[in-house]
Design a protein around this motif. Structure first.
Motif, PDB file in Angstrom:
ATOM      1  N   GLY A   1       0.809  -1.213   0.000  1.00  0.00           N
ATOM      2  CA  GLY A   1       0.000   0.000   0.000  1.00  0.00           C
ATOM      3  C   GLY A   1       0.839   1.258   0.000  1.00  0.00           C
ATOM      4  N   ALA A   2       1.920   1.243   0.786  1.00  0.00           N
ATOM      5  CA  ALA A   2       2.828   2.397   0.809  1.00  0.00           C
ATOM      6  C   ALA A   2       3.479   2.588  -0.557  1.00  0.00           C
ATOM      7  CB  ALA A   2       3.881   2.209   1.891  1.00  0.00           C
ATOM      8  N   ALA A   3       3.884   1.481  -1.188  1.00  0.00           N
ATOM      9  CA  ALA A   3       4.484   1.572  -2.516  1.00  0.00           C
ATOM     10  C   ALA A   3       3.482   2.093  -3.540  1.00  0.00           C
ATOM     11  CB  ALA A   3       5.016   0.198  -2.936  1.00  0.00           C
ATOM     12  N   THR A   4       2.250   1.625  -3.449  1.00  0.00           N
ATOM     13  CA  THR A   4       1.199   2.113  -4.348  1.00  0.00           C
ATOM     14  C   THR A   4       1.013   3.616  -4.185  1.00  0.00           C
ATOM     15  OG1 THR A   4       0.022   0.000  -4.372  1.00  0.00           O
ATOM     16  CG2 THR A   4      -1.271   1.968  -4.860  1.00  0.00           C
ATOM     17  N   THR A   5       0.976   4.071  -2.940  1.00  0.00           N
ATOM     18  CA  THR A   5       0.805   5.500  -2.668  1.00  0.00           C
ATOM     19  C   THR A   5       1.942   6.312  -3.282  1.00  0.00           C
ATOM     20  OG1 THR A   5      -0.389   5.017  -0.616  1.00  0.00           O
ATOM     21  CG2 THR A   5       0.584   7.211  -0.834  1.00  0.00           C
TER      22      THR A   5
END
Length: 312
Positions: A57-61
């Protein structure tokens, strides 16, 4: 470049013509492009352990934020500080400020509800809220529409304008990416609780000041109710489930003399939310039109503030 002038021009352009349906049918909309990227990354990275989902999720953000922000940073860096450059910047900023769409979506709820067509009003409100409209009565539909107007004035208009004034086109695009991420994956559900955590926290941070500014603008647009709106907003907003939504909603409730929030149904779950301005009555269908009038006055005040910033 005069960022306040660019934001004023983009807001006025969107207020007059919105995002044309023919253009949407041909090329979509920048928010739908961002949404497609988020959906693709979510399918690829939202699996495995909680730790893996948090990292995914952090990478997606980060990927979505960079994809939205960097191209406009590059474009802005080569735009001349001339009228031509400002016009081009206004055109680029235009689709990221939803002045007209917000008004039209809420007006689409008011029209059938005022005519006594509750099924049509429920269908219209389902386009702008997440709760189950099938069990909403007239007051529930009116409350849902007015709450959506209040919260989305902050998320869809004031916050983009704020970040556009602060950081130009990259600030505007970066904010819209954050807000779209939150709307798609920032939910407290089994699927998104871990994966959307970074996006939700970033959205809370990006909206902290704009939400409170929106509440103050609503209070200012309330005229004789201004002081009461500020009092109710400061008293009730901290009780809201969201760290930000209660500020514009509380000011809107007090400005109109109605109560908002309160218990609501999401699927089969009842959320016992506290009331905002709970001492007031439930909204009536005509109160949606009153809320839209308050919204228009707020947009006028915002335009004057942007014009003052652009000049001085």
């Amino acid at each position: 470049m005069n960022f306040a002038l660019v934001m004023l021009g983009a807001a006025c352009l969107d207020g007059v013509i919105g995002w044309p349906s023919r253009l949407y049918a041909r090329i979509g909309h920048p928010v739908t492009w961002i949404g497609a990227l988020i959906a693709g990354l979510e399918r690829r990275w939202n699996h495995g352990s909680r730790r893996a989902r948090l990292i995914g999720g952090a990478a997606t953000t980060l990927v979505v934020l960079a994809t939205a922000l960097l191209p406009l940073w590059a474009i802005q860096s080569v735009l001349p500080s001339t009228w031509t450059g400002h016009v081009l910047a206004i055109i680029l900023a235009w689709p990221l400020i939803a002045v007209r769409a917000m008004h039209d979506h809420v007006a689409a709820v008011a029209k059938p509800l005022m005519a006594g067509d509750l099924p049509a009003a429920r269908h219209a409100v389902s386009m702008i809220v997440g709760r189950d409209p099938a069990r909403l009565d007239d007051a529930g539909v009116a409350r849902a529409a007015i709450e959506s107007l209040a919260e989305n004035t902050s998320d869809g208009i004031i916050a983009p304008l704020f970040w556009g004034v602060v950081a130009g086109l990259p600030g505007l695009a970066g904010y819209k990416a954050i807000n779209t991420l939150d709307s798609m994956i920032g939910h407290r559900s089994d699927r998104y609780e871990a994966f959307g955590k970074a996006a939700a926290r970033l959205d809370d941070l990006a909206n902290w000041l704009p939400a409170r500014l929106t509440g103050l603008l609503f209070a200012l647009a309330s005229g004789r109710r201004m002081r009461h709106a500020v009092t109710v907003m400061r008293r009730d907003a901290p009780r809201h489930r969201s760290p930000n939504a209660g500020w514009p909603e509380g000011a809107m409730a007090a400005g109109l003399g109605i109560r908002l929030s309160g218990p609501r149904l999401y699927g089969d779950t009842i959320a016992n939310e506290p009331w905002l301005h709970g001492e007031a009555p439930d909204p009536k269908p005509r109160d949606i039109d009153r809320a839209l009038a308050l919204y228009r006055r707020t947009m006028a005040i915002c335009a004057l503030a942007l014009a003052a910033l652009a000049l001085f």
